[in-house]
Design a protein around this motif. Structure first.
Motif, mmCIF file in Angstrom:
data_model
loop_
_atom_site.group_PDB
_atom_site.id
_atom_site.type_symbol
_atom_site.label_atom_id
_atom_site.label_comp_id
_atom_site.label_asym_id
_atom_site.label_seq_id
_atom_site.Cartn_x
_atom_site.Cartn_y
_atom_site.Cartn_z
ATOM 1 N N ARG A 1 0.819 -1.198 0.000
ATOM 2 C CA ARG A 1 0.000 0.000 0.000
ATOM 3 C C ARG A 1 0.867 1.268 0.000
ATOM 4 N NH1 ARG A 1 -4.906 0.508 3.994
ATOM 5 N NH2 ARG A 1 -6.569 0.992 2.503
ATOM 6 N N GLY A 2 1.856 1.227 0.906
ATOM 7 C CA GLY A 2 2.754 2.383 0.988
ATOM 8 C C GLY A 2 3.486 2.598 -0.322
ATOM 9 N N GLY A 3 3.922 1.506 -0.917
ATOM 10 C CA GLY A 3 4.643 1.605 -2.186
ATOM 11 C C GLY A 3 3.779 2.211 -3.264
ATOM 12 N N ALA A 4 2.522 1.755 -3.324
ATOM 13 C CA ALA A 4 1.609 2.288 -4.331
ATOM 14 C C ALA A 4 1.387 3.775 -4.108
ATOM 15 C CB ALA A 4 0.278 1.544 -4.284
ATOM 16 N N PHE A 5 1.267 4.140 -2.819
ATOM 17 C CA PHE A 5 1.036 5.558 -2.524
ATOM 18 C C PHE A 5 2.239 6.399 -2.953
ATOM 19 C CE2 PHE A 5 1.677 9.102 0.399
ATOM 20 C CZ PHE A 5 0.551 9.846 0.091
ATOM 21 N N ILE A 6 3.440 5.867 -2.633
ATOM 22 C CA ILE A 6 4.642 6.615 -3.007
ATOM 23 C C ILE A 6 4.726 6.741 -4.519
ATOM 24 C CG2 ILE A 6 7.165 6.473 -3.060
ATOM 25 C CD1 ILE A 6 6.978 5.303 -0.223
ATOM 26 N N HIS A 7 4.412 5.644 -5.206
ATOM 27 C CA HIS A 7 4.478 5.662 -6.660
ATOM 28 C C HIS A 7 3.524 6.703 -7.230
ATOM 29 C CE1 HIS A 7 3.433 4.214 -10.756
ATOM 30 N NE2 HIS A 7 4.749 4.068 -10.811
ATOM 31 N N ARG A 8 2.315 6.702 -6.651
ATOM 32 C CA ARG A 8 1.329 7.665 -7.114
ATOM 33 C C ARG A 8 1.803 9.103 -6.834
ATOM 34 N NH1 ARG A 8 -3.797 9.171 -7.987
ATOM 35 N NH2 ARG A 8 -4.481 10.237 -6.116
ATOM 36 N N MET A 9 2.367 9.278 -5.637
ATOM 37 C CA MET A 9 2.825 10.611 -5.254
ATOM 38 C C MET A 9 3.929 11.090 -6.199
ATOM 39 S SD MET A 9 4.188 11.785 -1.553
ATOM 40 C CE MET A 9 5.698 10.863 -1.507
ATOM 41 N N LEU A 10 4.842 10.175 -6.544
ATOM 42 C CA LEU A 10 5.929 10.566 -7.421
ATOM 43 C C LEU A 10 5.415 10.831 -8.826
ATOM 44 C CD1 LEU A 10 8.722 8.110 -6.263
ATOM 45 C CD2 LEU A 10 8.399 10.498 -5.643
ATOM 46 N N THR A 11 4.484 9.968 -9.296
ATOM 47 C CA THR A 11 3.948 10.185 -10.635
ATOM 48 C C THR A 11 3.264 11.526 -10.726
ATOM 49 O OG1 THR A 11 3.493 7.838 -10.564
ATOM 50 C CG2 THR A 11 2.650 9.048 -12.446
ATOM 51 N N LYS A 12 2.620 11.880 -9.644
ATOM 52 C CA LYS A 12 1.903 13.167 -9.631
ATOM 53 C C LYS A 12 2.826 14.327 -9.296
ATOM 54 C CE LYS A 12 -2.416 12.163 -10.441
ATOM 55 N NZ LYS A 12 -3.143 12.821 -11.510
ATOM 56 N N ARG A 13 4.140 14.037 -9.198
ATOM 57 C CA ARG A 13 5.141 15.063 -8.879
ATOM 58 C C ARG A 13 4.815 15.759 -7.548
ATOM 59 N NH1 ARG A 13 5.332 18.202 -14.533
ATOM 60 N NH2 ARG A 13 5.448 16.415 -15.900
ATOM 61 N N TYR A 14 4.520 14.941 -6.566
ATOM 62 C CA TYR A 14 4.189 15.434 -5.214
ATOM 63 C C TYR A 14 3.010 16.396 -5.228
ATOM 64 C CZ TYR A 14 8.734 13.574 -3.842
ATOM 65 O OH TYR A 14 9.792 12.765 -3.603
ATOM 66 N N TRP A 15 2.235 16.326 -6.245
ATOM 67 C CA TRP A 15 1.038 17.197 -6.378
ATOM 68 C C TRP A 15 1.395 18.686 -6.386
ATOM 69 C CZ3 TRP A 15 0.577 12.933 -2.915
ATOM 70 C CH2 TRP A 15 -0.187 11.886 -3.421
ATOM 71 N N ILE A 16 2.673 18.967 -6.639
ATOM 72 C CA ILE A 16 3.039 20.391 -6.578
ATOM 73 C C ILE A 16 2.464 21.137 -7.769
ATOM 74 C CG2 ILE A 16 5.007 21.932 -6.854
ATOM 75 C CD1 ILE A 16 6.463 20.217 -4.867
#
Lengths: 100, 702, 93
Positions: free
Chosen positions: B575-590
């Motif tokens: 779960r954590g990995g998926a979240f990190i992956h999503r966060m990185l793909t989204k460029r930390y939502w910046i």
């Protein structure tokens, strides 16, 4: 000496007869004639007063009046001739072009 | 002294003349004027090399080369002659090195463009704009004062906007160009404010003058707060231009432009200008006078932003599938290394100065050493990526693979570039990255915060090796997953690649014949430090650590993407990995946060102002207007009913009376005569009546 | 009895004038009216003589016995198709 009243009465009678002609007759020539009568009535007054007062200036006015009356008769007749030629009549009740 | 110093002007004038010539006559020239641009750039390069060699002979190898100002003309005169702003060129070690670097890379990229842009529309526009771009960068690095630097800096900003949006039919390219322009503008405004503050404090903008005046003005006119503020404002400009956090958002999107433009922006120009500006800001960071307290806060901010951005950008590179965006994130990360090196070096130098010890400029030279090396291997990687894209017509690495067979040259030079970027000995990245990390570790003994930044840097070294080889393995190993028939690029493209590949090997080793890279860009005094040789054991250990984590990263990439022994899905399974992956793909939502900020705050403010404008201001205006209408209506009614009524009543009565009187006009002469007679009668009657009355009255009186 | 002949002459002439002018304004035949007018006016001239104004009498005779009646006769002649007929409804044709 003729009394002045008689003379004035005569003059007034002529004036009234002339007025009747002017007002009652329809023919333009007759109206002109009536006007001549009225004028002569007034000239008669001039002459009479001149005679009574011993002043000749009344006769001068009378002469002036005669001249004017003659000229007026001539001009009036010329006007009626012109009207007759353009309208074919000199009956005053048929002449209505003075109306607006 | 430089013999024939006027040739330095020609370095700038050649590309400028090419810009004018191509801009005016480009469409009548073969290749859209590409050969003119290449020729002008070659001229610039030869002259830069001439200047650089003279500087080396006099300064780099033993002697001390005094920074030399080549007097131009007075641009903005002043009552005091020393305060007037001049257009002059400054030649010192740093600018001479930058001139050579920029003109050489621009030359290679222009030659490469002849092949890469061959089939494009609008070549005259492209070559004119890149020539102006090169002028901007050459002017930036040779400027003598901050205002002149700002002018060329803005020319580059304009050209980057034009070139990122080169394919202006593509909405993404237009949006990316706009984004790049707006985001860098934030930094540029800070820079402009900094220049104005400098003018206000020093009454001069020339680098040398400022350095001379520093000690005499401190701490009266130049308060410690101002001394902290000025380098931070200048660094704000550098953050915008070099795409550091938090103004990094424009650089990945800038990939919408042609790949050569990306190479130009990332390797030779534009983003390097930020590092150059920060290096120039050392005159504030390191005052070189023990009387002046150095602005440690500003130095720490620079180092911290560098250290944070390096890991921050590297993590986003790990998950991206666009070959150019991976390189773009890697550029942000590598630039952050340079800022980290500059910050750590400035901290050490400032401490030395305030303690009155001998100045150790290792960090300064290490950062510029990395700039120098990075320029070559990043140009190589971008041009190689351009060659790949040229062959397969896509940016997506998922549609590549197994390209080492159809593209043998490209795959080999890309491997060189990747090794250099990852920092594997003996490629260039290893030396400069190791130097920066060593300096950062040394600075840790002065301020323990640098240990944390060092840890971030080491982590980044691991990630860098990982994503670089992820890129290489996904592109050149395995089975081909696309549908094109890839073929090798023409020699006009591969020859520059091979030259650059040679330089990725040589540029790192260049420090040895020069007796330490510091001799090339020395700050205040020559720096004879050799990488790896004659350094304490601790440094060798640190270099070993950075090398070791790079090898680890390489091995992981090999395991995951080349042999597929460790499937990539395993990392995103939890779960954590998926979240990190999503966060990185989204460029930390910046980017999303910036968009949301734009939508809510900017649009919200705009909407509020719009509401205020519509309701309040328009309300007032409409109210005044409505009151005017009411008054006018009243006046109108008065006018119509009273004034017009009176007028109309009078005229109407006149008309009615005349209509009635008209009926009396019969046109009958005799009826008029009757009226005359009646009038006479009335007159006579009145006369008689009046005389009778008179007599009666008099009789009564008697 | 002392007869005032002047007065008698005046009264006779006055009677002629009144009767003549009445005939002028009432006559249906216009040429006759014109001649009655001449008669009336000349009688008025005689009254001028009674008032001892000889010059005015002379002018009156010349103008009203000679010029004006001829003028009127010409006018009548030119506004009528025949000279001596009766006037229309009141005199006209």
């Amino acid at each position: 000496m003729i009394p002045l009243q008689y003379e004035l009465l005569l003059s007034a009678m002529l004036l009234c007869i002339g007025l009747y002609g002017v007002l009652a007759r329809r023919n333009g020539i007759i109206v002109l004639m009536s006007i001549e009568i009225i004028l002569n009535a007034s000239i008669l007054n001039f002459v009479a007063f001149s005679s009574y007062s011993g002043d000749a200036s009344g006769q001068v006015f009378a002469l002036l009046g005669i001249a004017v009356a003659a000229a007026e008769a001539a001009v009036g007749l010329a006007v009626f001739l012109g009207i007759y030629q353009t309208h074919g009549t000199i009956e005053l009740d048929k002449i209505r072009f003075l109306k607006w | 002294m430089i013999a024939y110093e006027w040739v330095v002007w020609l370095i700038l004038l050649f590309p400028l003349a090419a810009f004018v010539l191509i801009g005016v006559l480009g469409r009548y020239l073969p290749e859209g004027g590409g050969h003119v641009a290449v020729g002008a750039m070659a001229g610039s390069f030869v002259l830069s090399l001439y200047v650089f060699i003279q500087v080396l002979q006099q300064g780099g190898l033993g002697g001390a080369f005094t920074p030399q100002t080549i007097e131009g003309f007075v641009w903005i005169p002043s009552l005091l002659p020393e305060n007037s702003i001049k257009i002059s060129l400054l030649i010192d070690n740093l600018s001479a090195l930058m001139l050579v670097l920029v003109s050489f890379l621009c030359l290679l990229i222009f030659i490469y463009s002849l092949g890469y842009m061959h089939e494009e529309e609008g070549k005259p526009r492209y070559y004119a704009e890149v020539s102006l771009f090169a002028t901007g960068m050459l002017g930036t690095v040779s400027a003598d004062n901050f205002l002149q630097l700002l002018i060329f800096w803005e020319i580059m900003g304009l050209c980057s906007y034009l070139l990122i949006g080169f394919w202006d039919r593509k909405p993404e390219a237009a949006a990316a160009a706009k984004k790049a322009f707006l985001v860098t503008r934030i930094g540029d405004v800070l820079f402009l404010v900094g220049v104005l503050v400098i003018w206000n404090v020093f009454a001069t903008l020339s680098f040398g003058e400022i350095q001379r005046k520093m000690a005499s003005l401190y701490p009266g006119t130049l308060t410690p707060q101002l001394l902290t503020l000025i380098p931070l404002l200048l660094f704000g400009g550098a953050v915008g231009k070099s795409a550091q956090f938090p103004l990094h958002a424009w650089l990945p999107d800038a990939m919408e432009g042609p790949t050569t433009v990306s190479a130009l922006i990332h390797a030779a120009t534009m983003v390097k200008a930020g590092v150059y500006l920060t290096a120039r800001a050392f005159i504030f960071l390191v005052p070189l006078s023990s009387a002046v307290e150095p602005p440690f806060t500003a130095i720490l901010v620079i180092a911290a932003i560098g250290g944070f951005t390096t890991l921050f950008a590297a993590t986003m590179a790990v998950v991206n599938f666009d070959i150019k965006r991976v390189l773009a994130f890697s550029t942000i990360s590598q630039l952050a290394y340079m800022f980290l090196g500059l910050g750590a070096g400035a901290y050490i130098m400032a401490t030395d100065v305030s303690r009155g010890e001998a100045v150790d400029s290792a960090g300064y030279s290490a950062a510029l050493y990395h700039l120098f090396n990075h320029a070559f291997f990043k140009a190589l990687l971008f041009l190689g990526a351009g060659s790949v894209i040229h062959a397969v017509n896509t940016n997506d690495m998922r549609e590549m693979g197994g390209l080492s067979k159809p593209l043998p040259v490209t795959s080999k030079v890309m491997l060189f570039g990747a090794l250099a970027l990852a920092g594997i000995v003996p490629f260039s990245g290893f030396f400069s990255k190791g130097e920066i990390l060593s300096v950062t570790f040394d600075a840790g003994s002065l301020n323990s915060g640098f240990y944390l930044l060092w840890a971030l840097g080491v982590g980044t070294a691991f990630l860098t090796a990982f994503y670089t080889f992820r890129l290489w393995f996904m592109t050149f190993r395995g089975e081909y997953r696309g549908h094109q028939h890839p073929h090798e690029s023409p020699p006009v493209m591969t020859v520059p690649l091979m030259i650059l590949a040679g330089f990725t090997l040589v540029s790192g080793l260049l420090a040895y014949p020069m007796q330490g890279f510091g001799n090339l860009v020395f700050f205040q005094r020559p720096e004879a430090a050799f990488p790896l040789l004659g350094v304490p054991f601790q440094h060798l250990l640190l270099e070993g650590v950075s090398m070791g984590v790079a090898v680890l990263g390489l091995a992981l990439a090999w395991a995951v993407y080349a042999t597929k022994r460790v499937p990539a899905e395993r990392f995103t399974a939890s779960r954590g990995g998926a979240f990190i992956h999503r966060m990185l793909t989204k460029r930390y939502w910046i980017d999303d946060a910036y968009d949301a900020f734009g939508r809510t705050v900017v649009y919200g403010t705009a909407r509020a102002l719009d509401w205020f404008d519509r309701r309040v201001i328009d309300g007032i205006v409409n109210g005044v207007g409505r009151a005017g209408v009411v008054v006018a209506t009243g006046t109108d009614r008065f006018d119509r009913q009273v004034v017009d009524g009176a007028v109309n009543a009078i005229s109407l009565e006149t008309v009615r009376t005349s209509l009635r009187l008209r009926q009396r006009q019969t046109g009958q002469v005799q009826s008029y005569a009757w009226v005359v007679v009646l009038g006479i009668v009335v007159v006579i009657a009145l006369m008689f009546g009046l005389s009778f009355l008179q007599r009666w009255w008099s009789g009564l009186g008697r | 009895m002392d007869v005032d002949w002047e007065l008698i002459a005046f009264l006779v002439l006055g009677a002629f004038e009144v009767i003549g002018s009445i005939l002028v304004v009432t006559n249906k035949r216009m040429v006759r009216a014109a001649f009655w007018l001449a008669m009336t006016l000349v009688t008025i001239g005689a009254i001028y003589l009674l008032f001892l104004s000889e010059f005015v009498f002379l002018i009156q005779v010349i103008v009203y016995a000679g010029a004006v009646p001829v003028l009127f006769v010409f006018g009548i002649m030119l506004t009528r198709r025949t000279i001596m007929d009766e006037a229309g409804p009141e005199g006209g044709p």
